[in-house]
Write an enzyme that holds these catalytic residues in place. Structure first.
Site, PDB file in Angstrom:
ATOM      1  CG  ASP A 144      28.600  44.371  34.307  1.00 46.66           C
ATOM      2  OD1 ASP A 144      27.601  43.803  35.042  1.00 46.66           O
ATOM      3  OD2 ASP A 144      29.800  43.946  33.770  1.00 46.66           O
ATOM      4  CD  GLU A 152      27.025  43.907  39.106  1.00 43.54           C
ATOM      5  OE1 GLU A 152      26.389  42.844  39.274  1.00 43.54           O
ATOM      6  OE2 GLU A 152      27.978  44.129  38.004  1.00 43.54           O
TER       7      GLU A 152
END
Length: 511
Positions: free
Chosen positions: A230, A275
């Site tokens: 993330d 990401e």
């Protein structure tokens, strides 16, 4: 009259024989398709499925999706053809979304127990389904014991695990995502670029880097196959303007290389997808020794716009340019991570204003282009939702799944068909893409190649039937082609011209 009666009887007999022949051919083709699918059942479709755990399936009736709920639906996912699952954060957290973690070594009790998670991994692996889990390194929860200790005072052993302002700090600076960067605690101001409940970790501290490597190893030893990382570029890209500083990107990449090196001995084939919400030029450096994949946000928007417009473009050329760049920076080891939407974006069906045909074409484009394709839960049944985020993460509509299950023309069965095509023809799941131009302004066409096998893919994006003349070029011999996969009845090819019904996809290969 007798002659007419005899003619009628004879004609009826011919009709019956013809109908029987057509029925027999159809049944035979269905049998062959079933046999092909059975033979390909355990092949890798290179297709992953993102599950927002809290919203997927509730196994115990408490109103919250859980790990046992996912285990109960593994056969549904296997039938769909997916070969991997991405689970959003499963750790304890004070938030419904879980991206502010309070214990990186535990399971959120809302979702079950560690034993439930180990069972999920085991049952998934029995079905040749891999599991990757979200790992949030950029920040923790404000309620994590590390931060509770850090904010107790400057003498705290954990103080330097987070980033604190000093006299030279501009505490009015804007974060890289456009909000407030610095927040107040009793003992000082700390950095939290997403919001005050997510204080940023200090990855310049070797103890913090070692701790996250330890966390990665722990979950790999539990059996997970990799991680979705993330906010991967925000470890060092904190403030507005940091994206213009090469040293910020370089430090990001250096950290993720260190992370990979620290966990690979536990699982040499660990899969890391980052990401990095940015252009391919920004994603590229992360593929050099750090990640296997970076999500292709740019392509996602292009595919949805293609399906919405119904006007063909040479999507293969743009994909090929990006892949050539990725291959260059990664030494040829990258896996493009393609998708249409995820838990942070308006759902595909909402972006397409509820148009099922456009949704089918977006799926067809995604699942016939190269890359590890990610499907967001509910996308396959046309769930809708626009921001705020809670609307993007509503409970899976299992009643709608049941309704679509027996409808051969449903969006669900369209997704199933396409994902399983990637097993039947590995060139759809792996390999390269090349341009192949036709005269049609409504048909997207390209060549897929893997291990010397070449396929020609045709997508009619329009609501009108199209006849497309095919020529021998780019390694394709038009006279030798035959339809091997068809998304709709009525797709034909006579050796020079392909007939494509509205909103349909055909895959042709050499006879």
């Amino acid at each position: 009259m007798r002659a007419f009666r005899r003619f009628a009887i004879a004609f009826a007999a011919v009709v019956i024989l013809f109908s029987s022949a057509v029925l027999w051919i159809g049944m035979r083709q269905q049998k062959l398709n079933r046999e092909r699918m059975e033979a390909a059942r355990d092949r890798d479709s290179n297709t992953f499925y993102e599950i927002f755990v809290r919203a997927f399936h509730d196994s115990d009736g408490d109103g919250t999706g859980d790990l046992n709920g996912i285990t109960a639906k593994l056969d549904f996912l296997k039938e769909m053809g997916v070969s991997g699952l991405w689970l959003t954060p499963i750790h304890p957290s004070p938030s419904y979304h879980g991206y502010d973690v309070t214990d990186y070594y535990a399971i959120n009790p809302d979702f079950g127990t560690m034993e439930d998670f180990e069972r999920l991994i085991g049952e998934a692996h029995k079905r040749n389904i891999r599991i990757i889990m979200d790992l949030v390194v950029n920040h923790s929860s404000i309620k994590h014991p590390w931060f509770v200790e850090a904010r107790s005072g400057e003498a705290s052993p954990k103080r330097d695990w987070y980033i604190w302002a000093d006299e030279a700090t501009n505490v009015n600076a804007v974060s890289a995502i456009g909000g407030k960067a610095w927040h107040s605690a009793v003992t000082g101001k700390y950095l939290g670029i997403f919001w005050e409940g997510m204080p940023d970790m200090n990855l310049d501290n070797p103890e913090v880097r070692a701790e996250f490597i330890k966390i990665g190893r722990y979950w790999l030893e539990k059996g997970v196959d990799g991680f979705r990382l993330d906010a991967a570029k925000h470890v060092y890209e904190d403030l507005q303007g940091d994206n213009k500083r090469p040293e910020a990107a370089e430090k990001n990449v250096a950290w993720w290389r260190e992370f990979r090196a620290g966990i690979e001995d536990v699982k040499p084939d660990v899969y890391l997808v980052g990401e990095v919400w940015d252009a391919p030029s920004v994603v590229g450096p992360y593929l050099n020794g750090a990640f296997d994949s970076g999500f292709n946000f740019d392509l996602a928007g292009r595919l949805i716009n293609l399906a919405k417009s119904g006007k063909a473009t040479d999507i293969a050329a743009s994909v090929r340019r990006v892949h050539d760049y990725f291959a260059e920076v990664s030494g040829g080891t990258f896996i493009d991570a393609t998708f249409l939407s995820n838990h942070d974006q308006n759902r595909v069906m909402s972006q397409l204003q509820g148009n099922v045909n456009h949704a089918k074409m977006a799926a067809a484009l995604l699942l016939t282009l190269p890359g590890r394709a990610f499907i967001y839960y509910g996308e396959e049944i046309g769930m809708q939702g626009v921001k705020p985020d809670e609307n993007l993460r509503r409970p899976m509509d299992w009643d709608e799944v049941e309704r679509q299950h027996n409808d051969p023309d449903s969006l669900l069965n369209h997704y199933r068909r396409l994902v399983n095509w990637r097993k039947l023809e590995p060139a759809l799941a792996f390999g390269t893409v090349e341009s192949y131009a036709t005269a049609s302004r409504s048909v997207v066409s390209f060549i897929r190649e893997h291990e010397g096998k070449r396929l020609l893919v045709l997508h009619n994006l329009s609501g009108e039937p199209q006849k497309v003349g095919l020529e021998s070029k780019a390694g394709i011999e038009a006279d030798a082609l035959a339809v091997t996969l068809a998304s709709a009845p009525g797709i034909q090819y006579d050796g020079g011209e392909a007939t494509l019904p509205a909103y349909s996809t055909a895959v042709l290969k050499a006879k």
